[in-house]
Design a protein around this motif. Structure first.
Motif, PDB file in Angstrom:
ATOM      1  N   LEU A 173      42.398  42.683  34.374  1.00 10.87           N
ATOM      2  CA  LEU A 173      42.441  41.237  34.599  1.00 10.87           C
ATOM      3  C   LEU A 173      43.243  40.965  35.863  1.00 10.87           C
ATOM      4  N   ALA A 174      42.653  40.215  36.787  1.00 10.15           N
ATOM      5  CA  ALA A 174      43.337  39.865  38.036  1.00 10.15           C
ATOM      6  C   ALA A 174      42.595  38.699  38.674  1.00 10.15           C
ATOM      7  N   SER A 175      43.285  37.930  39.505  1.00  6.21           N
ATOM      8  CA  SER A 175      42.622  36.846  40.224  1.00  6.21           C
ATOM      9  C   SER A 175      41.683  37.436  41.269  1.00  6.21           C
ATOM     10  N   GLU A 176      40.653  36.689  41.620  1.00  5.25           N
ATOM     11  CA  GLU A 176      39.587  37.206  42.489  1.00  5.25           C
ATOM     12  C   GLU A 176      40.088  37.784  43.810  1.00  5.25           C
ATOM     13  N   PRO A 177      41.083  37.167  44.494  1.00  2.00           N
ATOM     14  CA  PRO A 177      41.540  37.754  45.765  1.00  2.00           C
ATOM     15  C   PRO A 177      42.135  39.154  45.622  1.00  2.00           C
ATOM     16  N   LYS A 178      42.497  39.548  44.417  1.00  2.00           N
ATOM     17  CA  LYS A 178      43.118  40.858  44.205  1.00  2.00           C
ATOM     18  C   LYS A 178      42.132  41.897  43.642  1.00  2.00           C
TER      19      LYS A 178
END
Length: 311
Positions: A173-178
């Motif tokens: 799980l991570a935000s899209e930029p990462k």
């Protein structure tokens, strides 16, 4: 020697670099000349008074370091000149933001040969947290399906790599930029938690590594007998009872010094299966800026302080 202390709880501005006496050695201890140390979210929480780990100030936060053995007490494991890294005393004060640290020799390990001191200092607390949760408590192995929360963070980016090194299938799980960064760590799938509810798309997982106090929701994606590893709710008997009642296993993790695990991590690092990511480096005198960076919650990997000129 120079060391960081705080005389009161508060923001990063309460951290001061001052001159203090060099620590004295006891039997079985080593004195380490510190070249680098890292800043963890727990440091920020303790400094601010949100996590009363060390009682009332004055005290110094900081547990991670990498350096060279400068002196040894009777019975210590190392020799002067050995390069070591470690996480001493947690959850008691280690006074890690300092030029010298005295520590039991069994709370440190030889620095991975392939890492600089800056890189090695980023490893202990975060990587030990991931190792003790995934390997010691959950016992992950080949083919296990593992979900890692906050996969781009300090603990998370180690958890992804450790799980892969053990043969697991890793969902991160991570935000899209990462996402590109997390994929570079070896994640098999990456979910943007901002746009997708993972509980709607995942089922029958063997392990959830929860660093987000999301235990109740995590239960819905674990298969019967699966393991919820929690580093945020490890002191919650209510959560443990809920997990047991659901037919799953609860593994609460509060990281502890562990030279054997550090040696295992060093082997993975030197074998090319594990690598710390250092996103920012600050000199000791800019410790407040380092705390601001970690406190923002937006850093990728780890933030490191340099203490000497050999990094």
């Amino acid at each position: 020697m120079r060391a960081v202390v705080q005389k009161e709880f508060g923001g990063p501005e309460v951290l001061e670099v001052v001159e203090v006496a060099e620590p004295e050695l006891l039997s079985g201890e080593v004195l380490v000349r510190v070249y680098a140390g890292s800043v963890n979210p727990v440091d920020v929480a303790v400094r601010a008074g949100y996590f009363p780990l060390l009682g009332q100030p004055p005290f110094s936060v900081g547990w991670d370091y990498s350096g060279v053995v400068a002196a040894v007490g009777p019975g210590a494991r190392y020799r002067v000149g050995d390069e070591v890294f470690g996480m001493p005393f947690f959850p008691r004060a280690a006074t890690g933001y300092a030029e010298y640290v005295a520590t039991p020799s069994r709370q440190v390990a030889r620095k991975p040969a392939s890492l600089t001191h800056v890189e090695a200092a980023a490893v202990p607390l975060a990587a030990l947290t991931a190792w003790q949760g995934l390997v010691d408590r959950a016992g992950i192995g080949s083919g296990d399906r593992v979900l890692v929360h906050r996969a781009a963070g300090g603990v998370g980016h180690f958890a992804v790599q450790i799980a892969k090194a053990r043969g697991a299938y890793v969902i991160a799980l991570a935000s899209e930029p990462k996402h590109d960064f997390v994929r570079s760590l070896g994640a098999d799938e990456v979910i943007d938690y901002r746009t997708t509810d993972y509980t709607e798309v995942l089922r029958d997982l063997d392990v959830v590594f929860d660093s987000n106090a999301d235990g109740e929701r995590a239960l819905t994606v674990l298969k019967p007998g699966g393991v919820l590893v929690s580093i945020m709710e490890h002191v919650s008997p209510e959560r443990a009872a809920q997990v047991a009642a659901a037919g799953r296993r609860f593994a609460g993790v509060s990281v502890e010094p562990d030279y054997a695990a550090l040696e295992a991590l060093a082997e993975l690092i030197d074998a090319g299966q594990l690598r710390p990511h250092v996103s920012a480096v600050f000199p000791l005198e800019q410790v407040a800026r380092a705390h601001e960076a970690v406190g923002s919650g937006q850093t990728v990997g780890k933030v490191v302080l340099t203490v000497g000129d050999r990094n």
